[in-house]
Design a protein around this motif. Structure first.
Motif, short mmCIF file in Angstrom:
data_model
loop_
_atom_site.label_atom_id
_atom_site.label_comp_id
_atom_site.label_asym_id
_atom_site.label_seq_id
_atom_site.Cartn_x
_atom_site.Cartn_y
_atom_site.Cartn_z
N THR A 165 1.01 -1.15 0.00
CA THR A 165 0.05 0.07 -0.15
C THR A 165 0.96 1.37 -0.18
OG1 THR A 165 -0.18 -0.25 2.40
CG2 THR A 165 -1.91 -1.27 1.28
N GLN A 166 2.08 1.10 0.34
CA GLN A 166 3.02 2.20 0.60
C GLN A 166 3.60 2.68 -0.80
OE1 GLN A 166 2.75 4.43 3.13
NE2 GLN A 166 1.27 3.28 4.14
N ALA A 167 3.59 1.61 -1.79
CA ALA A 167 4.31 1.87 -3.07
C ALA A 167 3.72 2.92 -3.67
CB ALA A 167 4.17 0.81 -3.81
N PRO A 168 4.40 4.01 -4.38
CA PRO A 168 3.93 5.03 -5.22
C PRO A 168 3.15 4.78 -6.36
CG PRO A 168 6.38 4.88 -5.59
CD PRO A 168 5.89 3.86 -4.57
N THR A 169 1.92 5.21 -6.44
CA THR A 169 1.17 4.91 -7.70
C THR A 169 1.24 6.17 -8.79
OG1 THR A 169 -0.88 5.66 -6.57
CG2 THR A 169 -0.29 3.24 -6.44
N ASP A 170 0.14 5.98 -9.52
CA ASP A 170 0.06 7.13 -10.57
C ASP A 170 -0.27 8.29 -9.79
OD1 ASP A 170 1.05 5.49 -12.67
OD2 ASP A 170 -0.86 4.92 -13.53
N ALA A 171 -1.38 8.16 -8.96
CA ALA A 171 -1.72 9.44 -8.26
C ALA A 171 -0.84 10.11 -7.36
CB ALA A 171 -2.95 8.87 -7.30
N SER A 172 0.25 9.29 -6.86
CA SER A 172 1.43 9.61 -6.11
C SER A 172 2.10 10.67 -6.98
CB SER A 172 2.17 8.92 -5.51
OG SER A 172 1.42 8.00 -4.56
#
Length: 271
Positions: free
Chosen positions: A92-99
């Motif tokens: 869950t803490q991994a960066p996503t596109d929204a990040s």
């Protein structure tokens, strides 16, 4: 001819080979040599010791091999478990596109804030320069007005007779009721609260001077006055009146007008 039978070749025994052990044991070069095969005992004992050392080393190598096999099996199991965990667990803490979009917006906002701060700093510098220019202009105009007033007074005094009366006095303050005085005090307090800190009580004398300047503008029938009209020595000097008027002009409470050739300060109130 009858066939000849060849005798197989035999290597003759050397002299030293015949009873060599016995001869060696009885040799005069080694008088203390053991009898018979007795000399083999120390050699065989040393051979047995070396054989036992070799056996111990081989057992150590086998134990090391067993330990490596156990470690390899355990480490391979751990790697397999980690691989399965990575394939089946959501990070869950991994960066996503929204990040990444959020980081981009924050960078743009920081850049805009920096530009606004730079713009505000430039505007403040411009206002300070304009205030300095206005200060110098007001000082020059006040000096010229005083010189003109002095010349007019000198000329008028030369033309008047001994029976002529003195100069006219400034009109007194209009009388206010208790309600009007209270409203006037609230209005002045509201205006002073919008001014810089030095006028809000940091310097009591400067605050009193500001109140007197505001009252002078409000008491005028046209709500406008010249700088010389507000000077009241020794409480209000020219420099102090000029400083108060500059603060009011910067706050846009007073509007400066020099379109008629004479600098007038018109009261506008808080915008």
């Amino acid at each position: 001819m009858p066939p000849t039978t060849q005798t197989p070749h035999r290597t003759p025994l050397k002299r030293v080979s015949q009873g060599s052990l016995f001869a060696l044991s009885r040799s005069g070069a080694f008088p203390d040599a053991p009898h018979g095969l007795g000399f083999l005992e120390p050699a065989m004992a040393e051979f047995v010791d070396e054989t036992e050392a070799l056996q111990a080393n081989l057992e150590g190598m086998k134990h090391l091999s067993d330990s490596l096999a156990t470690f390899n099996e355990s480490f391979a199991s751990w790697l397999y478990i980690m691989n399965m965990n990575a394939l089946t667990t959501d990070w869950t803490q991994a960066p996503t596109d929204a990040s990444f979009l959020l980081a981009k917006r924050r960078a743009e906002q920081d850049a805009m804030n920096a530009m606004e701060a730079l713009k505000a700093k430039k505007e403040a510098m411009v206002r300070e320069a304009e205030a300095a220019i206005a200060d110098r202009t007001a000082m020059t105009e006040a000096t010229e007005a005083e010189m003109t007033y002095t010349a007019n007074v000198t000329t008028a005094s030369g033309q008047t007779t001994k029976s002529a009366t003195g100069p006219k006095k400034k009109p007194g303050k209009p009388k206010l009721t208790a309600k009007e005085k209270k409203e006037r005090a609230l209005e002045i307090e509201k205006i002073i609260s919008c001014l810089p800190l030095e006028f809000r009580g940091s310097d009591p004398n400067l605050r009193r001077s500001m109140e007197m300047v505001i009252e002078g503008l409000l008491n005028s029938t046209t709500r406008s006055a010249k700088l010389t009209d507000l000077i009241t020595p020794p409480d209000l000097s020219q420099a102090r009146v000029n400083k108060c008027l500059i603060a009011l002009v910067n706050r846009k409470v007073v509007r400066k007008d020099n379109s008629t050739g004479t600098v007038l300060y018109h009261w506008q109130g808080i915008p």
